[in-house]
Enzyme design. Structure first.
Site, PDB file in Angstrom:
ATOM      1  CG  ASP A 175     -25.841  17.453  18.266  1.00 37.47           C
ATOM      2  OD1 ASP A 175     -24.756  17.440  18.886  1.00 37.47           O
ATOM      3  OD2 ASP A 175     -25.904  17.657  17.042  1.00 37.47           O
ATOM      4  CB  SER A 176     -23.692  21.138  20.141  1.00 41.69           C
ATOM      5  OG  SER A 176     -23.317  20.583  18.905  1.00 41.69           O
ATOM      6  CE1 TYR A 220     -23.747  22.634  23.464  1.00 37.29           C
ATOM      7  CE2 TYR A 220     -23.654  20.333  24.138  1.00 37.29           C
ATOM      8  CZ  TYR A 220     -24.340  21.527  24.062  1.00 37.29           C
ATOM      9  OH  TYR A 220     -25.598  21.612  24.589  1.00 37.29           O
ATOM     10  N   GLY A 221     -17.729  21.828  20.677  1.00 35.41           N
ATOM     11  CA  GLY A 221     -16.363  21.338  20.472  1.00 35.41           C
ATOM     12  C   GLY A 221     -15.270  22.299  20.884  1.00 35.41           C
ATOM     13  CB  CYS A 273     -23.599  15.487  20.817  1.00 32.94           C
ATOM     14  SG  CYS A 273     -22.380  16.806  20.893  1.00 32.94           S
ATOM     15  CG  ASN A 274     -19.103  11.768  18.040  1.00 35.80           C
ATOM     16  OD1 ASN A 274     -18.661  10.638  18.004  1.00 35.80           O
ATOM     17  ND2 ASN A 274     -20.029  12.174  17.183  1.00 35.80           N
ATOM     18  CB  THR A 275     -18.440  17.444  21.499  1.00 33.89           C
ATOM     19  OG1 THR A 275     -18.084  17.427  20.127  1.00 33.89           O
ATOM     20  CG2 THR A 275     -17.520  18.362  22.256  1.00 33.89           C
ATOM     21  CB  CYS A 289     -18.450  15.618  14.514  1.00 36.83           C
ATOM     22  SG  CYS A 289     -19.600  16.995  14.727  1.00 36.83           S
ATOM     23  CG  HIS A 349     -23.085  19.059  13.303  1.00 36.03           C
ATOM     24  ND1 HIS A 349     -23.160  18.773  14.638  1.00 36.03           N
ATOM     25  CD2 HIS A 349     -23.811  20.192  13.120  1.00 36.03           C
ATOM     26  CE1 HIS A 349     -23.885  19.710  15.247  1.00 36.03           C
ATOM     27  NE2 HIS A 349     -24.299  20.578  14.342  1.00 36.03           N
TER      28      HIS A 349
HETATM   29  N1  DGL Z   1     -22.400  17.258  16.720  1.00 38.21           N
HETATM   30  C1  DGL Z   1     -21.495  17.300  17.763  1.00 38.21           C
HETATM   31  C2  DGL Z   1     -20.526  16.154  17.832  1.00 38.21           C
HETATM   32  O1  DGL Z   1     -20.898  15.067  17.471  1.00 38.21           O
HETATM   33  C3  DGL Z   1     -20.941  18.567  18.240  1.00 38.21           C
HETATM   34  C4  DGL Z   1     -20.217  19.478  17.386  1.00 38.21           C
HETATM   35  C5  DGL Z   1     -19.929  20.719  18.169  1.00 38.21           C
HETATM   36  O2  DGL Z   1     -20.874  21.279  18.730  1.00 38.21           O
HETATM   37  O3  DGL Z   1     -18.777  21.116  18.225  1.00 38.21           O
HETATM   38  O4  DGL Z   1     -19.432  16.285  18.311  1.00 38.21           O
END
Ligand code: DGL
Length: 261
Positions: free
Chosen positions: A10-11, A42-43, A73-75, A183, A185
């Site tokens: 994940d990020s 990452y977003g 990680c969705n992104t 997300c 997080h």
């Molecule tokens: N936890 C991540 C997600 O599910 C990334 C959040 C990020 O790094 O912007 O998108």
């Protein structure tokens, strides 16, 4: 091969919310978790940058003999999973916002989606949204700043509460009955969100779905670990280990290390 670990990346630390669901469902599996906190969030990155980081994480997990890679990680999933599947020869499990169940269950026909800019602007997200929300209004909000505060170990802070008060404003006035956390997080702030939102709003995430899909793929690919011993878990961060350590402290058999990957 079956005793080899499941890899996760994940990020940052957020994907541990999903990792916990996976290890609860599959307690005999060994795992390696990479928190690429050095490059979070990452977003806010371009698709090309996200793909590059995902390749780096994947190559590291493959060098550690991972038998399957979960991308909680969705992104990363929405921007890079098809590239990863096309270029690497092992199964990948992605994560996507739970738009479908929310849209199907909503009585008010209004659902909220809280995600990063990178997820909301991705093609995969837009395609899913088009497919499942034809008869539902969606209120999309970018959770700017939430990831950074969680990474900094401030998930329960006043600063977080203040940020969430302003972020949830569009949901308060729109009459949603479901809020989709897009997300990994965000489950770490679910309690605060539930306190701030009207009580009838149900908050859903995709952690359990990822765990079920991981179990399904391991089974169908004959990759389940046949041991009856508890799995061992190695968690790496490339920035600092404090938040990763704090968020996973209740999990047995885990080691948290700093590593420059
Ligand atoms: N936890 C991540 C997600 O599910 C990334 C959040 C990020 O790094 O912007 O998108």
């Amino acid at each position: 091969m079956n005793g080899n670990p499941i890899g996760f990346f994940d990020s940052g630390v957020g994907g541990t919310s999903v990792w916990k669901e996976v290890i609860e469902l599959l307690p005999h599996e060994n795992t390696i978790y990479l928190a690429d906190s050095k490059h979070a969030p990452y977003g806010r990155k371009s698709k090309e940058e996200i793909i590059k980081l995902c390749i780096k994480n994947t190559e590291f997990l493959i060098s550690q003999n991972c038998k399957l890679i979960a991308v909680p990680c969705n992104t990363a999933t929405t921007n890079a999973i098809s590239y990863l599947r096309a270029h690497f020869d092992l199964p990948f499990i992605g994560i996507e916002p739970a738009i479908k169940p929310a849209a199907l269950k909503s009585d008010t026909k209004k659902i909220g989606i809280l995600a990063t800019k990178g997820t909301l602007s991705s093609k995969l997200f837009m395609d899913t949204q088009k497919e499942f929300t034809q008869h539902v209004n969606t209120i999309e909000v970018v959770g700017t700043g939430i990831v950074e505060l969680i990474e900094a170990g401030k998930k329960d802070s006043e600063e977080m509460r203040d940020l969430l008060v302003s972020i949830t404003e569009p949901f308060m006035i729109s009459g949603i009955d479901y809020l989709v956390l897009g997300c990994s997080h965000y489950p770490y702030v679910k309690e605060i969100l539930q306190e701030l939102l009207p009580t009838q709003v149900r908050i859903i995430d995709s952690g359990a779905a990822v765990a079920l899909q991981t179990a399904h793929i391991l089974k169908s690919e004959n990759l389940l670990n046949p041991t009856h011993q508890a799995g061992k878990h190695l968690l790496y961060s490339n920035l600092q280990i404090e938040t990763l350590d704090y968020l996973t402290k209740e999990i047995a058999n885990r080691e948290v290390c700093l590593l420059d990957f």
